[in-house]
Design a protein around this motif. Sequence first.
Motif, mmCIF file in Angstrom:
data_model
loop_
_atom_site.group_PDB
_atom_site.id
_atom_site.type_symbol
_atom_site.label_atom_id
_atom_site.label_comp_id
_atom_site.label_asym_id
_atom_site.label_seq_id
_atom_site.Cartn_x
_atom_site.Cartn_y
_atom_site.Cartn_z
ATOM 1 N N TYR A 1 -31.725 25.512 34.766
ATOM 2 C CA TYR A 1 -32.874 25.388 35.627
ATOM 3 C C TYR A 1 -32.355 25.320 37.071
ATOM 4 N N GLY A 2 -31.142 25.523 37.177
ATOM 5 C CA GLY A 2 -30.473 25.537 38.693
ATOM 6 C C GLY A 2 -30.240 24.045 39.303
ATOM 7 N N PHE A 3 -29.923 23.068 38.349
ATOM 8 C CA PHE A 3 -29.570 21.765 38.903
ATOM 9 C C PHE A 3 -28.157 21.543 38.493
ATOM 10 N N HIS A 4 -27.522 20.695 39.072
ATOM 11 C CA HIS A 4 -26.339 20.134 38.543
ATOM 12 C C HIS A 4 -26.729 18.865 37.711
ATOM 13 N N PRO A 5 -26.210 18.598 36.477
ATOM 14 C CA PRO A 5 -26.619 17.555 35.803
ATOM 15 C C PRO A 5 -26.174 16.185 36.476
ATOM 16 N N PRO A 6 -26.895 15.165 35.920
ATOM 17 C CA PRO A 6 -26.480 13.950 36.393
ATOM 18 C C PRO A 6 -25.266 13.351 35.891
ATOM 19 N N THR A 7 -24.758 12.322 36.368
ATOM 20 C CA THR A 7 -23.702 11.754 35.310
ATOM 21 C C THR A 7 -24.158 11.277 34.258
ATOM 22 N N VAL A 8 -23.319 11.460 32.829
ATOM 23 C CA VAL A 8 -23.978 11.159 31.500
ATOM 24 C C VAL A 8 -23.182 10.464 30.761
ATOM 25 N N TYR A 9 -23.438 9.567 29.902
ATOM 26 C CA TYR A 9 -22.532 8.606 29.134
ATOM 27 C C TYR A 9 -21.766 7.691 29.996
#
Lengths: 133, 436, 489
Positions: free
Chosen positions: C407-415
């Motif tokens: 969708y054109g976004f950088h992912p958030p920080t995960v885990y």
Amino acid sequence: MTSSPKDRRYTKEHEWARLGDGEAMVGITDFAQEQLGDLVYFDLPEPGAQVRQHAKLGEVESVKAVSEIYAPLSGEVIEVNQKAMDSPELVNQDPYGEGWLLKVRPADASEMDSLLSAEDYDALVATAEGGQH
Amino acid sequence: MSNPYVPNTDGDRRAMLERIGVASVDALFDDIPAHCRNPGLTLPPALSEMELARELAQMAARNRSIAETPCFLGAGAYRHFIPSVVDYVIRQGAFATAYTPYQPEISQGTLQSIFEFQSLVCELTGMDVANAGMYDGASALAEACLMAVRITGRERLALLSTVNPSYQRVVRTYAEGHALPVDVMTPDGPALSEKHACLVVQQPNFFGYLEDVEELERRAHAAGALYIVVPEPMSLGMFRPPGEYGADIVVAEGQALGVPLSFGGPYVGLFATRREHIRQMPGRLVGQTKDVDGRTGYVLTLQTREQHIRRERATSNICTNEQLCALAATVYLCALGKQGLRRVAELCYHKAHYAAERIAAVPGYSLPLTGTFFQEFVVRCPRPPREVNAALLERGIIGGLDVSEQIDGGMLLCVTEMNGREEVDHLVDALREIGA
Amino acid sequence: MSDGERRDMGSKLSFGRGRPGRTAVTLPDCDVPLAEMPSPSLLRDDLPLPEMSQPEIVRYFTNLACLNYSVDTGFYPLGSCSMKYNPKLHEDLARLSGFAQVHPLQPIETVQGALALMHELQGFLAEITGMHAVSLAPAAGAHGELTSILTVRAYLEHRGESRHKVLVPDSAHGTNLATVSTAGFQCLPIASDARGNTDLAALAEALDEDVAALMLTLPNTLGLFDQNIVQIAQMVHETGAQLYCDGANLNALLGQVKIGDLGFDVVQMNLHKTFSTPHGGGGPGAGPVAVKAHLAPFLPSPFVGQAANGAYVFEEPEHSIGKVGAFHGNFGIMVRAYAYIRSLGAPGLREVSENAVLNANYLLACLREAYDLPYERRCLHEVVFSGSRQRAKGVHTSDVAKRLIDYGFHPPTVYFPLIVDEALMIEPTETESKETLDAFCEAMLVIAREAEEEPELLRSAPHDAPLRRLDEAAAARHPVLRWQREDQA
């Protein structure tokens, strides 16, 4: 969850030991490899090293985690499974067979009695899985 | 609104507050103890972009730029020509405004350029593996010493006395945490013992001269210590790389490779080692792999060494490093290439030797050290170097570093490809006047 | 270059791109007589570097840049990283000849502009944090952490106290723990309570005369302001320990509260987060350390002071821990941070924290129906959700993250933080518009629906990125960490 092989005994920390002729084979359980995911590296003692039951034996690494492995038995390390060291995916694919980790000359074979039976280990895993969510 | 980087309008803010269900932005900060809230900051008034540009240009003008002043300083930071392509590449927003490449599918630009960097550092140093870079050469050396302690299980460090004093201080700071004794040795001083984790040698040494790296290698390894070599990267354009004379760990200041002097930073530390020590290495590593469609790509790898996974047992606490400077070094090495780097190294060598020879011929001046040097050398001055430097500055020249504490009357001079012959001749004439 | 070619960039490195004999740079002839060359035994035979022409280099690296996602190209809500817009003027300023072309060892009278800037920046950062003295020497956040803990160590040793433990909450960033070990201390974790604050009972139990410091991130990695802070400060100080603030999240607090007023003794800042210097794909940053007066004599060298005649000088604090880098810190980064503070002034900095916190709470309000909120509280500059509801459907947080790329976004920080199951840590920063936040929320809501209806779509994402999922296990099992030339293969 298929039941664990009955020809060996288990630790609460998800290692197994199978007693043979003057030596014991040691590895990690199917549940352990499943939880850890794709395994990439093992840090294990060299042949000749002495290990003590329930003391830290080494480390196993997946891509984004490090876990400690504990010795199911006391004794002297006599062989490390070089095939599994070179291809850690073997331990994912066949933790009870080709993916064994090392062979130990047990100092006291009766230590096996203090380990969990396959049934008891499966019951432990069932509780652990139930507690996952 | 006085902040040009904030798009929210008053209308936006009202709509958002309504959605959140609070009356004011202030209410969002309710958890802060009331007695500390809204302290008020005493800072200079905001400047428009135009005013700011003018103000900082004035501050910059209060520094003497060596773009306009002949300068003969080195001692760990070097002026070399930087081709325009370097800055063109590192200014690109897609490189400059990305974070650490944690999502490889959309970070291949950074990841592949780190892989290039690791490869280039390996080629330059002759080592098996290199990481994505450390803060600078000095902190890289400190981390190398800690790595040697982990590998050998020994708890004493040995440094040759000719290692940059500033690096020695940084090693001591890091060693303090673990109460590791640091022994400083002269080449013919006391021997290494079985207590030493490493021997650190700088090549060329702080005074610009080559050490007998083969003899030192024998001594380090005979004692069972790791051999840590700190080369000057430009010198590797012509001199043998440490991988060829038995180095176990190589660290270096990468600034000379396309990074501006910037009054001391940001720079980038190079860190390379032998394959068997990979898992004890600090810092990021990028590895090659495939995506599910079989296309070649790059990912951060062997991350279990690092703080975000191994936490208190990590090989280092480093997280943010100096990626954009590493990219500059990568582009620089590609641009200079096989022939260019050797050529620049040789220009430095010839010019430095021309300068040394001419200065040594001036009455009162001499070269107190003997041996082979690269682009730096020590001149013994007839007057205290501090006075000589002051007199040079009056003549519009920034002289060398005063090293009279280590070498009687010594001034450490550096000549690179940036110093034209007329600059060197001007320096020689000025030294003659000053020494007379 | 076609999309297909760009997707195949990885298979050809600089070595494979040039041809023998090419170069991108011309160099002058040697204008001095040639010196005698050293003995051949000292020289290298081979210098295996690429041989590329200038157009090839520009095209190669520009196309590589096209494979990167960046703040300049889109929304980058990576939690605890403060990926805000980086002003372009500051890039020009850092490159002014009088800043960029200055040698670190020049005579002090020739660098008064640089020292004035550093001196003023020390003052600004002391004012913003409510501290007494500032060291600009550390090169990054973790470097600042290490500097801080070594400073505390030196202070305690000077007082003849040998305390060997440092307390770190279980929500802490990994650098905190690694820092504690690097500084030679033993790390002791402290639990968080049900509200996401430090558990006071656990803290009380852990605090004894062996504790050197408590390292607290504020707001913490859950994006929450520790409501027990006053009591924590009191408890820590009563046992003679020091209270350390990891200031990575200072963006939330600019002008709202001073760290020093809350009782902290030392704080490190990340100029590449709060003060808008570009992150560079992993640095360079800068991690200045601010301390109360009692710690000032132990700060690293150098410190910029002012002589009686008004001239700026480098000083070494009386009991300094020594040097942490070869020179004076990342000066080029200091120029950008200084410019940022001068361009905004106090009111502008306050707008930073206000809008950063407003934006995060807006995301919280828009997404809480679809994602689990582990702590029922308003947040500060970032919001942490849990993907546990999606996990129950067989979709992991990493799948949600990868789908966001489509969708054109950088992912958030995960885990991260580790204490939240399937954590999704979202930090919008103040430099994003409501329209962007709305578009992001819409994508997150669609993804939550997809997780229910078409989970495979998430598990195989991204579908629309330069590369698809990469085999990280293979990379770690058989590490290829450098190119192999044909003659070596």
